[in-house]
Scaffold this motif. Structure first.
Motif, PDB file in Angstrom:
ATOM      1  N   THR A   1      32.810 -13.005  15.650  1.00  0.00           N
ATOM      2  CA  THR A   1      33.863 -12.386  16.432  1.00  0.00           C
ATOM      3  C   THR A   1      33.194 -11.506  17.489  1.00  0.00           C
ATOM      4  OG1 THR A   1      35.953 -11.172  16.267  1.00  0.00           O
ATOM      5  CG2 THR A   1      34.102 -10.314  14.995  1.00  0.00           C
ATOM      6  N   ASP A   2      33.857 -11.325  18.609  1.00  0.00           N
ATOM      7  CA  ASP A   2      33.238 -10.638  19.741  1.00  0.00           C
ATOM      8  C   ASP A   2      32.757  -9.227  19.413  1.00  0.00           C
ATOM      9  OD1 ASP A   2      35.381 -12.079  22.346  1.00  0.00           O
ATOM     10  OD2 ASP A   2      33.581 -12.830  21.340  1.00  0.00           O
ATOM     11  N   SER A   3      33.482  -8.524  18.573  1.00  0.00           N
ATOM     12  CA  SER A   3      33.169  -7.123  18.312  1.00  0.00           C
ATOM     13  C   SER A   3      31.861  -6.911  17.558  1.00  0.00           C
ATOM     14  CB  SER A   3      34.316  -6.447  17.560  1.00  0.00           C
ATOM     15  OG  SER A   3      34.490  -7.039  16.287  1.00  0.00           O
ATOM     16  N   VAL A   4      31.314  -7.974  16.964  1.00  0.00           N
ATOM     17  CA  VAL A   4      30.073  -7.821  16.201  1.00  0.00           C
ATOM     18  C   VAL A   4      28.896  -8.556  16.828  1.00  0.00           C
ATOM     19  CG1 VAL A   4      31.431  -7.574  14.094  1.00  0.00           C
ATOM     20  CG2 VAL A   4      30.347  -9.776  14.608  1.00  0.00           C
ATOM     21  N   LYS A   5      29.132  -9.309  17.884  1.00  0.00           N
ATOM     22  CA  LYS A   5      28.050 -10.056  18.526  1.00  0.00           C
ATOM     23  C   LYS A   5      26.969  -9.097  19.001  1.00  0.00           C
ATOM     24  CE  LYS A   5      30.691 -14.080  20.068  1.00  0.00           C
ATOM     25  NZ  LYS A   5      31.256 -14.808  21.231  1.00  0.00           N
ATOM     26  N   GLY A   6      25.728  -9.458  18.701  1.00  0.00           N
ATOM     27  CA  GLY A   6      24.609  -8.605  19.077  1.00  0.00           C
ATOM     28  C   GLY A   6      24.286  -7.527  18.064  1.00  0.00           C
ATOM     29  N   ARG A   7      25.178  -7.316  17.096  1.00  0.00           N
ATOM     30  CA  ARG A   7      24.933  -6.297  16.071  1.00  0.00           C
ATOM     31  C   ARG A   7      24.805  -6.914  14.673  1.00  0.00           C
ATOM     32  NH1 ARG A   7      28.687  -2.548  14.907  1.00  0.00           N
ATOM     33  NH2 ARG A   7      30.472  -3.886  15.472  1.00  0.00           N
ATOM     34  N   PHE A   8      25.590  -7.934  14.395  1.00  0.00           N
ATOM     35  CA  PHE A   8      25.582  -8.571  13.082  1.00  0.00           C
ATOM     36  C   PHE A   8      24.908  -9.942  13.170  1.00  0.00           C
ATOM     37  CE2 PHE A   8      29.655  -6.467  11.173  1.00  0.00           C
ATOM     38  CZ  PHE A   8      29.152  -5.229  11.507  1.00  0.00           C
ATOM     39  N   THR A   9      24.241 -10.328  12.087  1.00  0.00           N
ATOM     40  CA  THR A   9      23.624 -11.648  12.007  1.00  0.00           C
ATOM     41  C   THR A   9      23.940 -12.270  10.660  1.00  0.00           C
ATOM     42  OG1 THR A   9      21.796 -10.945  13.440  1.00  0.00           O
ATOM     43  CG2 THR A   9      21.489 -12.953  12.142  1.00  0.00           C
ATOM     44  N   ILE A  10      24.491 -13.476  10.686  1.00  0.00           N
ATOM     45  CA  ILE A  10      24.745 -14.208   9.451  1.00  0.00           C
ATOM     46  C   ILE A  10      23.631 -15.225   9.260  1.00  0.00           C
ATOM     47  CG2 ILE A  10      26.205 -15.943  10.578  1.00  0.00           C
ATOM     48  CD1 ILE A  10      27.901 -15.979   7.976  1.00  0.00           C
ATOM     49  N   SER A  11      23.194 -15.365   8.022  1.00  0.00           N
ATOM     50  CA  SER A  11      22.154 -16.335   7.706  1.00  0.00           C
ATOM     51  C   SER A  11      22.389 -16.876   6.308  1.00  0.00           C
ATOM     52  CB  SER A  11      20.768 -15.706   7.818  1.00  0.00           C
ATOM     53  OG  SER A  11      20.619 -14.642   6.897  1.00  0.00           O
ATOM     54  N   GLY A  12      21.733 -17.983   6.007  1.00  0.00           N
ATOM     55  CA  GLY A  12      21.934 -18.583   4.704  1.00  0.00           C
ATOM     56  C   GLY A  12      20.646 -19.106   4.113  1.00  0.00           C
ATOM     57  N   ASP A  13      20.579 -19.079   2.813  1.00  0.00           N
ATOM     58  CA  ASP A  13      19.461 -19.650   2.070  1.00  0.00           C
ATOM     59  C   ASP A  13      20.053 -20.708   1.157  1.00  0.00           C
ATOM     60  OD1 ASP A  13      17.424 -20.278   0.277  1.00  0.00           O
ATOM     61  OD2 ASP A  13      16.587 -18.259   0.331  1.00  0.00           O
ATOM     62  N   ASN A  14      19.975 -21.973   1.567  1.00  0.00           N
ATOM     63  CA  ASN A  14      20.607 -23.045   0.788  1.00  0.00           C
ATOM     64  C   ASN A  14      19.987 -23.190  -0.590  1.00  0.00           C
ATOM     65  OD1 ASN A  14      22.376 -23.609   2.854  1.00  0.00           O
ATOM     66  ND2 ASN A  14      21.193 -25.314   3.664  1.00  0.00           N
ATOM     67  N   ALA A  15      18.695 -22.928  -0.697  1.00  0.00           N
ATOM     68  CA  ALA A  15      18.021 -23.060  -1.988  1.00  0.00           C
ATOM     69  C   ALA A  15      18.563 -22.043  -2.996  1.00  0.00           C
ATOM     70  CB  ALA A  15      16.526 -22.892  -1.827  1.00  0.00           C
ATOM     71  N   LYS A  16      18.947 -20.889  -2.489  1.00  0.00           N
ATOM     72  CA  LYS A  16      19.475 -19.841  -3.366  1.00  0.00           C
ATOM     73  C   LYS A  16      20.996 -19.804  -3.372  1.00  0.00           C
ATOM     74  CE  LYS A  16      15.511 -16.721  -2.864  1.00  0.00           C
ATOM     75  NZ  LYS A  16      15.067 -15.342  -2.469  1.00  0.00           N
ATOM     76  N   ASN A  17      21.621 -20.676  -2.579  1.00  0.00           N
ATOM     77  CA  ASN A  17      23.087 -20.680  -2.468  1.00  0.00           C
ATOM     78  C   ASN A  17      23.602 -19.287  -2.125  1.00  0.00           C
ATOM     79  OD1 ASN A  17      23.562 -23.470  -3.111  1.00  0.00           O
ATOM     80  ND2 ASN A  17      23.025 -22.960  -5.221  1.00  0.00           N
ATOM     81  N   THR A  18      22.937 -18.650  -1.198  1.00  0.00           N
ATOM     82  CA  THR A  18      23.269 -17.279  -0.825  1.00  0.00           C
ATOM     83  C   THR A  18      23.409 -17.164   0.686  1.00  0.00           C
ATOM     84  OG1 THR A  18      22.127 -16.400  -2.759  1.00  0.00           O
ATOM     85  CG2 THR A  18      22.544 -14.866  -0.959  1.00  0.00           C
ATOM     86  N   VAL A  19      24.402 -16.406   1.101  1.00  0.00           N
ATOM     87  CA  VAL A  19      24.619 -16.104   2.511  1.00  0.00           C
ATOM     88  C   VAL A  19      24.489 -14.605   2.704  1.00  0.00           C
ATOM     89  CG1 VAL A  19      26.325 -16.075   4.362  1.00  0.00           C
ATOM     90  CG2 VAL A  19      26.076 -18.087   2.955  1.00  0.00           C
ATOM     91  N   TYR A  20      23.910 -14.231   3.833  1.00  0.00           N
ATOM     92  CA  TYR A  20      23.678 -12.822   4.126  1.00  0.00           C
ATOM     93  C   TYR A  20      24.412 -12.426   5.403  1.00  0.00           C
ATOM     94  CZ  TYR A  20      19.812 -13.846   0.964  1.00  0.00           C
ATOM     95  OH  TYR A  20      19.058 -14.266  -0.100  1.00  0.00           O
ATOM     96  N   LEU A  21      24.746 -11.148   5.471  1.00  0.00           N
ATOM     97  CA  LEU A  21      25.281 -10.590   6.706  1.00  0.00           C
ATOM     98  C   LEU A  21      24.494  -9.310   6.992  1.00  0.00           C
ATOM     99  CD1 LEU A  21      27.448 -10.936   8.921  1.00  0.00           C
ATOM    100  CD2 LEU A  21      28.849  -9.310   7.633  1.00  0.00           C
ATOM    101  N   GLN A  22      23.592  -9.407   7.947  1.00  0.00           N
ATOM    102  CA  GLN A  22      22.823  -8.231   8.365  1.00  0.00           C
ATOM    103  C   GLN A  22      23.642  -7.485   9.409  1.00  0.00           C
ATOM    104  OE1 GLN A  22      19.760  -7.016   7.299  1.00  0.00           O
ATOM    105  NE2 GLN A  22      20.260  -5.269   8.613  1.00  0.00           N
ATOM    106  N   MET A  23      23.925  -6.233   9.136  1.00  0.00           N
ATOM    107  CA  MET A  23      24.781  -5.434  10.013  1.00  0.00           C
ATOM    108  C   MET A  23      23.969  -4.264  10.549  1.00  0.00           C
ATOM    109  SD  MET A  23      28.341  -5.466   7.829  1.00  0.00           S
ATOM    110  CE  MET A  23      27.676  -4.438   6.535  1.00  0.00           C
ATOM    111  N   ASN A  24      23.755  -4.256  11.840  1.00  0.00           N
ATOM    112  CA  ASN A  24      23.013  -3.187  12.507  1.00  0.00           C
ATOM    113  C   ASN A  24      23.930  -2.422  13.450  1.00  0.00           C
ATOM    114  OD1 ASN A  24      20.638  -4.132  11.243  1.00  0.00           O
ATOM    115  ND2 ASN A  24      20.218  -5.523  12.951  1.00  0.00           N
TER     116      ASN A  24
END
Length: 125
Positions: free
Chosen positions: A61-84
């Motif tokens: 969403t526009d309000s988080v672009k440049g500040r938040f990053t979503i990533s995933g680790d398929n091997a661990k079946n885990t998704v992350y949301l890094q919020m700066n």
């Protein structure tokens, strides 16, 4: 069935960072995409970010672009949301969600089939 468990929420000062995690279990092979939504008191649940499992395309969403990053680790079946660079208006309960039907409605809550219990993020000014 897929079970989702979020973690990593907490209290942080404005300008600080947090990393949310969402661990999936169960029939994880059926997941096409995963997303993060948030809901502040008195407001509707809103889309934050999503990642497509096959090619790792991401959506924000526009309000988080440049500040938040979503990533995933398929091997661990885990998704992350890094919020700066967190702001007080980021305060909300954050929910993880999974799409099993490849609906490709990444920004809509109706495009997801499974939800976690939520984790509270509070940003103080």
């Amino acid at each position: 069935q897929v079970q989702l468990v979020e973690s990593g929420g907490g209290l942080v000062q404005a300008g600080g960072s947090l990393r949310l995690s969402c661990a999936a279990s169960g029939r994880t092979f059926s997941i096409y995409a995963m997303g993060w939504f948030r809901q502040a008191p008195g407001k509707e649940r809103e889309f934050v970010a999503a990642i497509r499992r096959s090619d790792r395309n991401t959506y924000y969403t526009d309000s988080v672009k440049g500040r938040f990053t979503i990533s995933g680790d398929n091997a661990k079946n885990t998704v992350y949301l890094q919020m700066n660079s967190l702001k007080p208006e980021d305060t909300a309960v954050y929910y993880c969600a999974a799409d099993r039907d490849d609906t490709r409605s990444y920004t809509r809550a109706t495009g997801y089939d499974y939800w976690g219990q939520g984790t509270q993020v509070t940003v103080s000014s």
